[in-house]
Write an enzyme that holds these catalytic residues in place. Structure first.
Site, PDB file in Angstrom:
ATOM      1  N   PHE A  96      55.414  50.788 109.734  1.00 35.23           N
ATOM      2  CA  PHE A  96      54.649  51.653 108.846  1.00 35.23           C
ATOM      3  C   PHE A  96      55.333  52.998 108.555  1.00 35.23           C
ATOM      4  O   PHE A  96      54.659  54.014 108.399  1.00 35.23           O
ATOM      5  CB  PHE A  96      53.237  51.887 109.409  1.00 35.23           C
ATOM      6  N   CYS A  97      56.647  52.991 108.511  1.00 37.99           N
ATOM      7  CA  CYS A  97      57.402  54.231 108.273  1.00 37.99           C
ATOM      8  C   CYS A  97      56.994  55.326 109.256  1.00 37.99           C
ATOM      9  O   CYS A  97      56.945  56.516 108.915  1.00 37.99           O
ATOM     10  CB  CYS A  97      57.231  54.706 106.841  1.00 37.99           C
ATOM     11  N   ALA A  98      56.707  54.893 110.476  1.00 35.78           N
ATOM     12  CA  ALA A  98      56.388  55.816 111.569  1.00 35.78           C
ATOM     13  C   ALA A  98      56.952  55.191 112.848  1.00 35.78           C
ATOM     14  O   ALA A  98      56.240  54.950 113.821  1.00 35.78           O
ATOM     15  CB  ALA A  98      54.883  56.038 111.683  1.00 35.78           C
TER      16      ALA A  98
END
Length: 458
Positions: free
Chosen positions: A375-377
């Site tokens: 999740f781009c985290a």
């Protein structure tokens, strides 16, 4: 029905009409089903109201700020009135600027380009990459993931106490996690930042679509968010807040619109006088339709009653969490614990399942769209999964075959346009997949887990 119950029911609204609510998709097992869009955290479906407003304006489209013609003047008024609408939606203070960008990522990169020289930036490892990575020209301190809201404040206070007290400093924090949906103690973090002479920017990409955001009340210096998560189509975003750093910085983009006056010098060079208003960082022909769509979404959410929208969403959050809690093999990811307030964003893993395999089965066999990955985290998800920071796994790309342990997670997200039926279908699908297994076989193709069209599950 009691009077109390009836009153409670009236305080909760129906789902807001969104585009795509009647779209049907094919199932690999045969037949079709209405698509259940449960990936709002990536891009929420556009509100029908927003689409209608844009369609009504489209024939009158004209380039802004530069034309003497009627359509250009009309479009300029619409563009600048949209700025006022967004300022009201965010509770901007006198003197705050609203700058239109392409996205939250663009907004935070703009601010990163505007921070003074030698600025110290403090950012939690829990941030989305949009707020974790832009600070390349600053001195960055990455803060460990807190396990309670109070610990988040304590961690920041310790870090700020040890900083250079004479230089500029900026704290960057999310309002609601794009992984866990948990609300962060923004007002308390702002107070801590200001007590130590620092400023604070709020990444509201996941907060603004689900919860009122008031710059003045939260006492933050800037807010950034994206239109495509706020039920608006097109590529537009917002950076709103204090004007001084933005006015002192070189324009984010050099070009027409950002310049107030350009003149040749006698030595052959060029002198430029830049705007001091928001136009300073809005060079080029702006995305008028995208900007108008954000303003329309702001109006629609306000008129629907944010308190009612929040109340209904919390009902959906409770239903999802209760449903997942009935499946022992499901582990919901959380920083602050089960009692932490959150928006409609929930990530989880399923014992014995690769997350991409599970998400693919939800789509192919139930017509449910969720998201799998990091999740781009990446640092946050790896922390929540208890994996080594160097373990493999990429945002949205599985590294394991179906059935193997996954270093990724599954995220279900929803909001103002989500029907109850989509939530019920999701909960039922999770239970059936865990107890009965997938009905189809899957394989990895081009980094994604997809149904093997020639082979049903035996």
């Amino acid at each position: 029905m009691s009077v109390v119950t009836a009153a409670a029911d009236r305080s909760i609204c129906s789902p807001l009409p969104v585009l795509g609510k009647d779209v049907t998709v094919p199932l690999v097992t045969g037949g079709e089903v209405t698509y259940a869009a449960l990936d709002y955290a990536a891009s929420a479906p556009a509100l029908q109201r927003v689409w209608d407003d844009v369609a009504a304006y489209a024939p009158y489209y004209g380039s802004v700020h530069r034309g003497a013609g009627y359509l250009s003047q009309l479009s300029t008024d619409l563009f600048e009135n949209s700025r006022k609408t967004v300022a009201e939606f965010l509770g901007c203070r006198a003197g705050d600027q609203v700058i239109f960008t392409r996205s939250t990522t663009d907004s935070l990169n703009l601010l990163a380009a505007a921070v003074p020289a030698d600025c110290q930036v403090f950012v939690y490892e829990t941030e989305h990459h949009a707020s974790l990575l832009p600070w390349r020209d600053a001195r960055v301190t990455y803060l460990d993931a807190p396990r309670t809201p109070a610990q988040a404040v304590e961690t920041l206070e310790r870090a700020l106490a040890g900083r250079d007290p004479y230089g500029p400093a900026l704290v960057c924090v999310t309002g609601a996690s794009n992984v866990t949906g948990e609300l962060w103690p923004v007002k308390e973090l702002a107070a801590a930042a200001h007590a130590h002479g620092a400023r604070i920017v709020l990444d509201a990409a996941q907060l603004a679509p689900h919860h009122p955001v008031d710059i003045d009340e939260l006492d933050v210096d800037w807010v950034a968010f994206s239109g495509h998560k706020l039920y608006a189509p097109f590529g537009s975003g917002v950076l709103a807040g204090r004007a001084d750093w933005l006015q002192d910085a070189e324009p984010y983009l050099a070009g027409g619109g950002a310049s107030r006056k350009v003149a040749r010098r006698t030595d052959g060079g060029v002198d430029v006088e830049w705007h001091s208003t928001a136009a300073r960082h809005e060079a080029g022909s702006p995305n008028v339709i995208g900007v108008y769509s954000i303003a329309s979404a702001c109006k629609a959410l306000t008129e629907a009653g944010f308190d009612r929208l929040v109340a209904r969403e919390q009902q959906l959050v409770t239903r999802v969490r209760e449903g997942l809690a009935e499946v022992p093999q499901v582990k919901v990811l959380s920083l602050f614990g089960d009692d932490a307030p959150r928006v409609g964003v929930i990530s989880f893993v399923v014992e014995g399942w690769n997350s991409s395999h599970f998400a693919a089965a939800l789509s192919a066999e139930y017509g449910i769209g969720v998201r799998d990955g990091l999740f781009c985290a990446h640092p946050l998800v790896r922390t929540l999964l208890g994996s080594d920071p160097q373990d493999p796994g990429e945002c949205g790309a599985p590294e394991a075959e179906p059935g193997e342990r996954s270093l990724n997670a599954i995220r279900v997200s929803f909001g103002a346009g989500t029907p109850d039926e989509h939530i019920e279908r999701f909960v039922r699908a999770v239970k059936e997949l865990v107890s009965e297994g997938a009905q189809w076989k899957y394989r990895t193709e081009d980094g994604r887990c997809v149904p093997d069209r020639g082979t049903a599950q035996v």
